[in-house]
Design a protein around this motif. Structure first.
Motif, PDB file in Angstrom:
ATOM      1  N   ALA A 143       0.620  -1.252   0.170  1.00 13.05           N
ATOM      2  CA  ALA A 143      -0.106  -0.047   0.128  1.00 13.05           C
ATOM      3  C   ALA A 143       0.838   1.301   0.103  1.00 13.05           C
ATOM      4  CB  ALA A 143      -0.834   0.124   1.139  1.00 13.05           C
ATOM      5  N   ASP A 144       0.203   2.306  -0.614  1.00 16.08           N
ATOM      6  CA  ASP A 144       0.925   3.600  -0.849  1.00 16.08           C
ATOM      7  C   ASP A 144       0.674   4.563   0.478  1.00 16.08           C
ATOM      8  OD1 ASP A 144       2.810   3.584  -2.951  1.00 16.08           O
ATOM      9  OD2 ASP A 144       0.950   3.504  -4.348  1.00 16.08           O
ATOM     10  N   THR A 145       1.535   4.943   1.008  1.00 16.15           N
ATOM     11  CA  THR A 145       1.139   6.173   2.072  1.00 16.15           C
ATOM     12  C   THR A 145       2.107   7.326   1.775  1.00 16.15           C
ATOM     13  OG1 THR A 145       2.839   5.679   3.512  1.00 16.15           O
ATOM     14  CG2 THR A 145       0.801   4.039   3.844  1.00 16.15           C
ATOM     15  N   THR A 146       1.811   8.418   2.483  1.00 10.94           N
ATOM     16  CA  THR A 146       2.719   9.565   2.304  1.00 10.94           C
ATOM     17  C   THR A 146       4.029   9.614   2.889  1.00 10.94           C
ATOM     18  OG1 THR A 146       1.633  10.333   4.360  1.00 10.94           O
ATOM     19  CG2 THR A 146       0.516  11.019   2.501  1.00 10.94           C
ATOM     20  N   PHE A 147       4.434   8.385   3.596  1.00 13.39           N
ATOM     21  CA  PHE A 147       5.644   8.294   4.293  1.00 13.39           C
ATOM     22  C   PHE A 147       6.541   6.835   3.899  1.00 13.39           C
ATOM     23  CE2 PHE A 147       2.474   6.484   7.049  1.00 13.39           C
ATOM     24  CZ  PHE A 147       2.744   5.116   7.242  1.00 13.39           C
ATOM     25  N   ALA A 148       5.669   5.962   3.241  1.00 16.60           N
ATOM     26  CA  ALA A 148       6.462   4.712   2.799  1.00 16.60           C
ATOM     27  C   ALA A 148       5.447   3.892   2.153  1.00 16.60           C
ATOM     28  CB  ALA A 148       7.100   3.976   4.215  1.00 16.60           C
ATOM     29  N   LYS A 149       5.852   3.029   1.505  1.00 21.30           N
ATOM     30  CA  LYS A 149       5.206   1.897   0.962  1.00 21.30           C
ATOM     31  C   LYS A 149       5.219   0.620   2.016  1.00 21.30           C
ATOM     32  CE  LYS A 149       5.957   2.507  -4.200  1.00 21.30           C
ATOM     33  NZ  LYS A 149       4.599   2.817  -4.293  1.00 21.30           N
ATOM     34  N   VAL A 150       3.968   0.230   2.439  1.00 21.80           N
ATOM     35  CA  VAL A 150       3.899  -0.693   3.420  1.00 21.80           C
ATOM     36  C   VAL A 150       3.454  -1.961   2.798  1.00 21.80           C
ATOM     37  CG1 VAL A 150       2.461  -1.212   5.561  1.00 21.80           C
ATOM     38  CG2 VAL A 150       3.198   1.265   4.822  1.00 21.80           C
ATOM     39  N   GLY A 151       3.992  -3.238   3.085  1.00 22.28           N
ATOM     40  CA  GLY A 151       3.729  -4.244   2.817  1.00 22.28           C
ATOM     41  C   GLY A 151       2.890  -5.042   3.946  1.00 22.28           C
ATOM     42  N   MET A 152       1.460  -5.416   3.584  1.00 24.00           N
ATOM     43  CA  MET A 152       0.507  -5.793   4.963  1.00 24.00           C
ATOM     44  C   MET A 152       0.674  -7.476   4.946  1.00 24.00           C
ATOM     45  SD  MET A 152      -2.284  -3.200   3.865  1.00 24.00           S
ATOM     46  CE  MET A 152      -3.457  -3.784   4.939  1.00 24.00           C
ATOM     47  N   THR A 153       0.897  -7.930   6.169  1.00 21.77           N
ATOM     48  CA  THR A 153       0.662  -9.199   6.351  1.00 21.77           C
ATOM     49  C   THR A 153       0.028  -9.477   7.754  1.00 21.77           C
ATOM     50  OG1 THR A 153       3.054  -9.765   7.702  1.00 21.77           O
ATOM     51  CG2 THR A 153       2.767  -9.743   5.328  1.00 21.77           C
ATOM     52  N   VAL A 154      -0.280 -10.742   8.099  1.00 27.97           N
ATOM     53  CA  VAL A 154      -0.974 -10.866   9.512  1.00 27.97           C
ATOM     54  C   VAL A 154      -0.212 -12.222  10.059  1.00 27.97           C
ATOM     55  CG1 VAL A 154      -2.986 -11.450  10.809  1.00 27.97           C
ATOM     56  CG2 VAL A 154      -3.022  -9.779   8.840  1.00 27.97           C
ATOM     57  N   CYS A 155       0.305 -12.033  11.413  1.00 27.52           N
ATOM     58  CA  CYS A 155       0.578 -13.082  12.137  1.00 27.52           C
ATOM     59  C   CYS A 155       1.172 -14.519  11.743  1.00 27.52           C
ATOM     60  CB  CYS A 155      -0.908 -13.776  12.990  1.00 27.52           C
ATOM     61  SG  CYS A 155      -0.397 -14.595  14.381  1.00 27.52           S
ATOM     62  N   TYR A 156       0.397 -15.580  11.467  1.00 26.01           N
ATOM     63  CA  TYR A 156       1.194 -16.686  10.912  1.00 26.01           C
ATOM     64  C   TYR A 156       1.914 -16.590   9.519  1.00 26.01           C
ATOM     65  CZ  TYR A 156       1.379 -21.933  10.117  1.00 26.01           C
ATOM     66  OH  TYR A 156       1.846 -23.022   9.736  1.00 26.01           O
ATOM     67  N   ASP A 157       1.286 -15.882   8.870  1.00 24.92           N
ATOM     68  CA  ASP A 157       2.061 -15.306   7.503  1.00 24.92           C
ATOM     69  C   ASP A 157       3.778 -15.233   7.694  1.00 24.92           C
ATOM     70  OD1 ASP A 157      -0.095 -14.943   5.858  1.00 24.92           O
ATOM     71  OD2 ASP A 157      -0.171 -12.862   6.091  1.00 24.92           O
ATOM     72  N   VAL A 158       4.100 -14.855   8.848  1.00 21.56           N
ATOM     73  CA  VAL A 158       5.458 -14.424   9.267  1.00 21.56           C
ATOM     74  C   VAL A 158       6.484 -16.071   8.978  1.00 21.56           C
ATOM     75  CG1 VAL A 158       5.767 -14.906  11.622  1.00 21.56           C
ATOM     76  CG2 VAL A 158       7.208 -13.147  10.766  1.00 21.56           C
ATOM     77  N   ARG A 159       5.742 -17.002   9.033  1.00 24.21           N
ATOM     78  CA  ARG A 159       6.573 -18.099   8.668  1.00 24.21           C
ATOM     79  C   ARG A 159       6.901 -18.584   7.169  1.00 24.21           C
ATOM     80  NH1 ARG A 159       7.025 -21.229  13.272  1.00 24.21           N
ATOM     81  NH2 ARG A 159       5.849 -20.499  15.256  1.00 24.21           N
ATOM     82  N   PHE A 160       6.597 -17.754   6.580  1.00 22.93           N
ATOM     83  CA  PHE A 160       6.415 -17.868   4.951  1.00 22.93           C
ATOM     84  C   PHE A 160       7.255 -16.830   4.448  1.00 22.93           C
ATOM     85  CE2 PHE A 160       2.825 -19.988   6.800  1.00 22.93           C
ATOM     86  CZ  PHE A 160       2.840 -21.077   6.106  1.00 22.93           C
ATOM     87  N   PRO A 161       8.517 -17.035   4.375  1.00 21.54           N
ATOM     88  CA  PRO A 161       9.503 -15.790   3.917  1.00 21.54           C
ATOM     89  C   PRO A 161       9.306 -15.499   2.514  1.00 21.54           C
ATOM     90  CG  PRO A 161      10.927 -17.839   4.335  1.00 21.54           C
ATOM     91  CD  PRO A 161       9.301 -18.176   4.708  1.00 21.54           C
ATOM     92  N   HIS A 162       8.940 -16.384   1.511  1.00 26.53           N
ATOM     93  CA  HIS A 162       8.512 -15.856   0.235  1.00 26.53           C
ATOM     94  C   HIS A 162       7.667 -14.728   0.128  1.00 26.53           C
ATOM     95  CE1 HIS A 162       6.107 -19.272   1.403  1.00 26.53           C
ATOM     96  NE2 HIS A 162       5.291 -18.618   0.380  1.00 26.53           N
ATOM     97  N   LEU A 163       6.613 -14.629   0.907  1.00 25.11           N
ATOM     98  CA  LEU A 163       5.715 -13.668   0.756  1.00 25.11           C
ATOM     99  C   LEU A 163       6.363 -12.386   1.177  1.00 25.11           C
ATOM    100  CD1 LEU A 163       2.767 -12.458   0.529  1.00 25.11           C
ATOM    101  CD2 LEU A 163       2.764 -13.108   3.268  1.00 25.11           C
TER     102      LEU A 163
END
Length: 276
Positions: A143-163
């Motif tokens: 997502a685009d913001t005025t301060f940075a581009k933000v990649g959004m994930t949630v919790c268990y996603d953290v175990r999948f580095p390819h994302l």
């Protein structure tokens, strides 16, 4: 840019949870935060699918979402609602675990439905089947913001580095990992996984978390790990919220992203290979 990580101990009543969340968001704003982040399951934690269905709402009817959008607009801040459980119109009746990025005008800039479902056997007494109640998302989001581009994930996603690699290669400078992380797996893996995601991508990682014991009206409950973390692109832990509910403030310098990726430009070093 100052970020505020909100650490919560929600129950299974969205109305009661909202009042606490709004107070914590206001606390972060008072501390100078431009970007406030809440954890996964901001509106409720419940093990009962029947109860979830009785208190969840469709996105356009959700009182938590509407109230937090209004609060973001009144305060003029960016707000990541880590996730809300919302009803869907899916034929199988499953819910969505949906993260929302809200602009300073209160608009929904981006939505992300959690892709990876927490279907695990933590112990003989702790078994989770998130996919039984929630349907997985299918789309990665930067997502685009005025301060940075933000990649959004949630919790268990953290175990999948390819994302996370895909998000960083897609332009993300900040990765959000709102969580309601299990207390057992959290103690074993939380810090290591989040540090790895930051180092691999050269991104800031912001991970607001649920913490403590979450009582349910049916007499049950569950424990979450806490330790909301902010991690720099080089892997340093900038802040650790510990296990008490509250707000943690962190100042971020986005130049650190450029510096880390210049020193180790691994995002540009992918190679094709065969097997296994």
């Amino acid at each position: 840019m100052r970020a505020g990580l909100v650490q919560l101990t929600v129950g299974d009543d969205p109305v009661a949870n909202l009042a606490v969340t709004q107070a914590r968001v206001a606390e972060a704003v008072a501390g100078g935060a431009d970007f406030v982040l809440t954890p996964e399951c901001t509106n409720l934690l419940s093990s009962s699918r029947t109860h979830q269905r009785s208190v969840m709402r469709y996105e356009d009817e959700d009182e938590t979402l509407a109230a937090l959008r209004d609060q973001a607009a009144q305060a003029g801040i960016w707000l990541l609602i880590g996730s809300l459980g919302v009803l869907t119109h899916d034929a199988d009746g499953r819910f969505a675990n949906r993260s929302f990025l809200i602009s300073p005008t209160g608009d929904i800039v981006a939505r992300y439905d959690k892709i990876h479902m927490f279907d695990v056997n933590v112990s003989e007494t702790e078994v989770y089947r998130e996919s039984a109640g929630y349907r997985p998302g299918t789309k990665a989001v930067v997502a685009d913001t005025t301060f940075a581009k933000v990649g959004m994930t949630v919790c268990y996603d953290v175990r999948f580095p390819h994302l996370y690699r895909r998000l960083a290669q897609g332009g993300a400078q900040i990765l959000t990992v709102p969580a309601a992380f299990n207390h057992i797996t959290g103690a074993a893996h939380w810090h290591t996984l989040l540090k790895a995601r930051a180092i691999e991508t050269g991104c800031f990682v912001l991970a607001p978390a649920q913490t403590g014991f979450h009582p349910e009206t049916n007499g049950t409950g569950r424990n979450t790990y806490g330790h909301s973390l902010a991690i720099a692109p080089w892997g340093e832990i900038l802040a650790d919220a510990g296990t008490d509910p509250g707000v943690t403030l962190i100042d971020l310098d986005l130049d650190a992203v450029i510096k880390a990726r210049t020193r180790v430009p691994s995002l540009t070093h992918d190679r094709e290979f065969t097997g296994p």
